[in-house]
Design a protein around this motif. Structure first.
Motif, PDB file in Angstrom:
ATOM      1  N   ALA A 110      12.242 -12.141   9.545  1.00 34.78           N
ATOM      2  CA  ALA A 110      11.365 -11.069   9.058  1.00 34.78           C
ATOM      3  C   ALA A 110      11.789 -10.607   7.668  1.00 34.78           C
ATOM      4  O   ALA A 110      10.939 -10.374   6.799  1.00 34.78           O
ATOM      5  N   ILE A 111      13.091 -10.500   7.434  1.00 32.14           N
ATOM      6  CA  ILE A 111      13.558 -10.076   6.109  1.00 32.14           C
ATOM      7  C   ILE A 111      13.233 -11.144   5.069  1.00 32.14           C
ATOM      8  O   ILE A 111      12.810 -10.826   3.948  1.00 32.14           O
ATOM      9  N   ALA A 112      13.407 -12.410   5.431  1.00 31.88           N
ATOM     10  CA  ALA A 112      13.085 -13.499   4.494  1.00 31.88           C
ATOM     11  C   ALA A 112      11.593 -13.509   4.169  1.00 31.88           C
ATOM     12  O   ALA A 112      11.201 -13.670   2.997  1.00 31.88           O
ATOM     13  N   VAL A 113      10.759 -13.319   5.167  1.00 30.99           N
ATOM     14  CA  VAL A 113       9.309 -13.262   4.936  1.00 30.99           C
ATOM     15  C   VAL A 113       8.973 -12.063   4.044  1.00 30.99           C
ATOM     16  O   VAL A 113       8.139 -12.162   3.143  1.00 30.99           O
ATOM     17  N   SER A 114       9.638 -10.950   4.277  1.00 28.39           N
ATOM     18  CA  SER A 114       9.412  -9.774   3.446  1.00 28.39           C
ATOM     19  C   SER A 114       9.754 -10.052   1.982  1.00 28.39           C
ATOM     20  O   SER A 114       9.036  -9.626   1.076  1.00 28.39           O
ATOM     21  N   ALA A 115      10.849 -10.771   1.746  1.00 26.86           N
ATOM     22  CA  ALA A 115      11.216 -11.133   0.368  1.00 26.86           C
ATOM     23  C   ALA A 115      10.131 -11.996  -0.271  1.00 26.86           C
ATOM     24  O   ALA A 115       9.736 -11.769  -1.425  1.00 26.86           O
ATOM     25  N   LEU A 116       9.639 -12.961   0.485  1.00 25.09           N
ATOM     26  CA  LEU A 116       8.577 -13.828  -0.040  1.00 25.09           C
ATOM     27  C   LEU A 116       7.289 -13.046  -0.304  1.00 25.09           C
ATOM     28  O   LEU A 116       6.602 -13.276  -1.303  1.00 25.09           O
ATOM     29  N   LEU A 117       6.961 -12.128   0.587  1.00 23.83           N
ATOM     30  CA  LEU A 117       5.763 -11.312   0.403  1.00 23.83           C
ATOM     31  C   LEU A 117       5.882 -10.422  -0.833  1.00 23.83           C
ATOM     32  O   LEU A 117       4.914 -10.253  -1.583  1.00 23.83           O
ATOM     33  N   THR A 118       7.063  -9.866  -1.048  1.00 22.59           N
ATOM     34  CA  THR A 118       7.267  -9.023  -2.224  1.00 22.59           C
ATOM     35  C   THR A 118       7.120  -9.841  -3.505  1.00 22.59           C
ATOM     36  O   THR A 118       6.487  -9.403  -4.468  1.00 22.59           O
ATOM     37  N   PHE A 119       7.685 -11.040  -3.504  1.00 20.82           N
ATOM     38  CA  PHE A 119       7.521 -11.914  -4.660  1.00 20.82           C
ATOM     39  C   PHE A 119       6.050 -12.302  -4.828  1.00 20.82           C
ATOM     40  O   PHE A 119       5.526 -12.331  -5.943  1.00 20.82           O
ATOM     41  N   GLY A 120       5.376 -12.578  -3.717  1.00 23.23           N
ATOM     42  CA  GLY A 120       3.947 -12.899  -3.766  1.00 23.23           C
ATOM     43  C   GLY A 120       3.134 -11.750  -4.343  1.00 23.23           C
ATOM     44  O   GLY A 120       2.175 -11.967  -5.098  1.00 23.23           O
ATOM     45  N   LEU A 121       3.508 -10.527  -4.013  1.00 19.35           N
ATOM     46  CA  LEU A 121       2.828  -9.361  -4.569  1.00 19.35           C
ATOM     47  C   LEU A 121       3.021  -9.303  -6.086  1.00 19.35           C
ATOM     48  O   LEU A 121       2.076  -9.020  -6.830  1.00 19.35           O
ATOM     49  N   ALA A 122       4.230  -9.612  -6.539  1.00 21.20           N
ATOM     50  CA  ALA A 122       4.492  -9.632  -7.983  1.00 21.20           C
ATOM     51  C   ALA A 122       3.618 -10.685  -8.663  1.00 21.20           C
ATOM     52  O   ALA A 122       3.031 -10.426  -9.725  1.00 21.20           O
ATOM     53  N   VAL A 123       3.518 -11.848  -8.052  1.00 18.89           N
ATOM     54  CA  VAL A 123       2.685 -12.921  -8.622  1.00 18.89           C
ATOM     55  C   VAL A 123       1.219 -12.503  -8.630  1.00 18.89           C
ATOM     56  O   VAL A 123       0.498 -12.757  -9.603  1.00 18.89           O
ATOM     57  N   LEU A 124       0.785 -11.845  -7.570  1.00 14.01           N
ATOM     58  CA  LEU A 124      -0.610 -11.397  -7.481  1.00 14.01           C
ATOM     59  C   LEU A 124      -0.932 -10.365  -8.561  1.00 14.01           C
ATOM     60  O   LEU A 124      -2.012 -10.391  -9.163  1.00 14.01           O
ATOM     61  N   LEU A 125       0.010  -9.460  -8.819  1.00 14.57           N
ATOM     62  CA  LEU A 125      -0.238  -8.380  -9.770  1.00 14.57           C
ATOM     63  C   LEU A 125       0.006  -8.782 -11.226  1.00 14.57           C
ATOM     64  O   LEU A 125      -0.476  -8.106 -12.142  1.00 14.57           O
ATOM     65  N   ALA A 126       0.748  -9.855 -11.451  1.00 15.70           N
ATOM     66  CA  ALA A 126       1.142 -10.232 -12.817  1.00 15.70           C
ATOM     67  C   ALA A 126      -0.037 -10.449 -13.765  1.00 15.70           C
ATOM     68  O   ALA A 126       0.005  -9.973 -14.902  1.00 15.70           O
ATOM     69  N   PRO A 127      -1.108 -11.147 -13.365  1.00 11.31           N
ATOM     70  CA  PRO A 127      -2.191 -11.374 -14.324  1.00 11.31           C
ATOM     71  C   PRO A 127      -3.006 -10.124 -14.650  1.00 11.31           C
ATOM     72  O   PRO A 127      -3.736 -10.089 -15.620  1.00 11.31           O
ATOM     73  N   GLY A 128      -2.878  -9.081 -13.845  1.00  7.40           N
ATOM     74  CA  GLY A 128      -3.682  -7.875 -14.052  1.00  7.40           C
ATOM     75  C   GLY A 128      -3.096  -6.989 -15.137  1.00  7.40           C
ATOM     76  O   GLY A 128      -2.264  -7.392 -15.947  1.00  7.40           O
ATOM     77  N   GLY A 129      -3.518  -5.760 -15.137  1.00 10.77           N
ATOM     78  CA  GLY A 129      -3.086  -4.807 -16.148  1.00 10.77           C
ATOM     79  C   GLY A 129      -1.819  -4.060 -15.763  1.00 10.77           C
ATOM     80  O   GLY A 129      -1.539  -2.997 -16.294  1.00 10.77           O
ATOM     81  N   ILE A 130      -1.051  -4.610 -14.831  1.00  5.48           N
ATOM     82  CA  ILE A 130       0.179  -3.951 -14.379  1.00  5.48           C
ATOM     83  C   ILE A 130       1.255  -4.148 -15.442  1.00  5.48           C
ATOM     84  O   ILE A 130       1.398  -5.235 -16.004  1.00  5.48           O
ATOM     85  N   ALA A 131       2.041  -3.106 -15.661  1.00  7.16           N
ATOM     86  CA  ALA A 131       3.117  -3.182 -16.660  1.00  7.16           C
ATOM     87  C   ALA A 131       4.123  -4.263 -16.276  1.00  7.16           C
ATOM     88  O   ALA A 131       4.440  -4.419 -15.088  1.00  7.16           O
ATOM     89  N   PRO A 132       4.630  -5.003 -17.258  1.00  8.08           N
ATOM     90  CA  PRO A 132       5.611  -6.054 -16.971  1.00  8.08           C
ATOM     91  C   PRO A 132       6.864  -5.522 -16.268  1.00  8.08           C
ATOM     92  O   PRO A 132       7.474  -6.220 -15.465  1.00  8.08           O
ATOM     93  N   GLY A 133       7.210  -4.278 -16.555  1.00  2.78           N
ATOM     94  CA  GLY A 133       8.378  -3.687 -15.890  1.00  2.78           C
ATOM     95  C   GLY A 133       8.187  -3.567 -14.389  1.00  2.78           C
ATOM     96  O   GLY A 133       9.125  -3.756 -13.613  1.00  2.78           O
ATOM     97  N   VAL A 134       6.966  -3.262 -13.970  1.00  3.65           N
ATOM     98  CA  VAL A 134       6.663  -3.163 -12.534  1.00  3.65           C
ATOM     99  C   VAL A 134       6.800  -4.537 -11.887  1.00  3.65           C
ATOM    100  O   VAL A 134       7.356  -4.671 -10.793  1.00  3.65           O
ATOM    101  N   ILE A 135       6.316  -5.558 -12.564  1.00  2.00           N
ATOM    102  CA  ILE A 135       6.433  -6.926 -12.045  1.00  2.00           C
ATOM    103  C   ILE A 135       7.909  -7.302 -11.945  1.00  2.00           C
ATOM    104  O   ILE A 135       8.348  -7.882 -10.954  1.00  2.00           O
ATOM    105  N   GLY A 136       8.682  -6.942 -12.968  1.00  2.00           N
ATOM    106  CA  GLY A 136      10.122  -7.204 -12.936  1.00  2.00           C
ATOM    107  C   GLY A 136      10.810  -6.478 -11.793  1.00  2.00           C
ATOM    108  O   GLY A 136      11.683  -7.039 -11.126  1.00  2.00           O
ATOM    109  N   LEU A 137      10.416  -5.226 -11.553  1.00  2.00           N
ATOM    110  CA  LEU A 137      10.986  -4.468 -10.433  1.00  2.00           C
ATOM    111  C   LEU A 137      10.650  -5.118  -9.094  1.00  2.00           C
ATOM    112  O   LEU A 137      11.494  -5.195  -8.194  1.00  2.00           O
TER     113      LEU A 137
END
Length: 161
Positions: A91-118
């Motif tokens: 479950a923790i490993a899946v959570s890590a992958l999901l969090t990274f997936g969220l970063a990838v999903l948000l990266a092309p949008g208007g989200i600040a690069p710092g948020v993607i880095g976080l």
């Protein structure tokens, strides 16, 4: 482990589980409504990631509850514990992958690069937590093996006596 510690942890787990259910039932639909103007694919993926993250937390909480029950019974050093620890690791490993997936999903949008880095940093730290639990599983394995060995020695002593 003291009974008070187990009780306090169970209360915390119960409150957290109820809170996570409220988030699933109330907050996620509100989030869905707030994202009304967003394209369907990112909106749907975002909702799925949020729900899956909550489920990974709930799985961990339920497994910790079960491990606490084994602690209370004095049976935590048994093979049964591994099933719960393995689910926690997954479950923790899946959570890590999901969090990274969220970063990838948000990266092309208007989200600040710092948020993607976080988010990427949070994914990395979460993966590190999974590895810490893997180390703890190894320690549990050693303790179980020693317990089995000690029981074997006890039975041999009983035969000698």
């Amino acid at each position: 482990m003291r009974g008070v510690t187990v009780l306090v942890l169970r209360v915390i787990l119960a409150v957290a589980l109820v809170g996570s259910l409220v988030v699933q039932v109330v907050m996620v639909p509100l989030l869905w409504a707030d994202l009304d103007g967003v394209n369907e694919v990112p909106r749907t993926l975002f909702a799925i990631i949020v729900i899956a993250e909550i489920i990974t937390f709930q799985l961990c909480a339920v497994c910790v509850w079960a491990l606490l029950d084994l602690v209370r019974r004095g049976r935590v050093f048994s093979a049964r514990s591994f099933r719960f620890v393995d689910v926690i690791i997954g479950a923790i490993a899946v959570s890590a992958l999901l969090t990274f997936g969220l970063a990838v999903l948000l990266a092309p949008g208007g989200i600040a690069p710092g948020v993607i880095g976080l988010l990427c940093g949070a994914a990395l730290v979460t993966a590190g937590v999974a590895l810490v639990v893997v180390v703890m599983r190894s320690l549990l394995r050693q303790a179980v093996d020693r317990e089995i060995e000690a029981q074997g020695l006890r039975s041999e002593l009983d035969d000698v006596i």
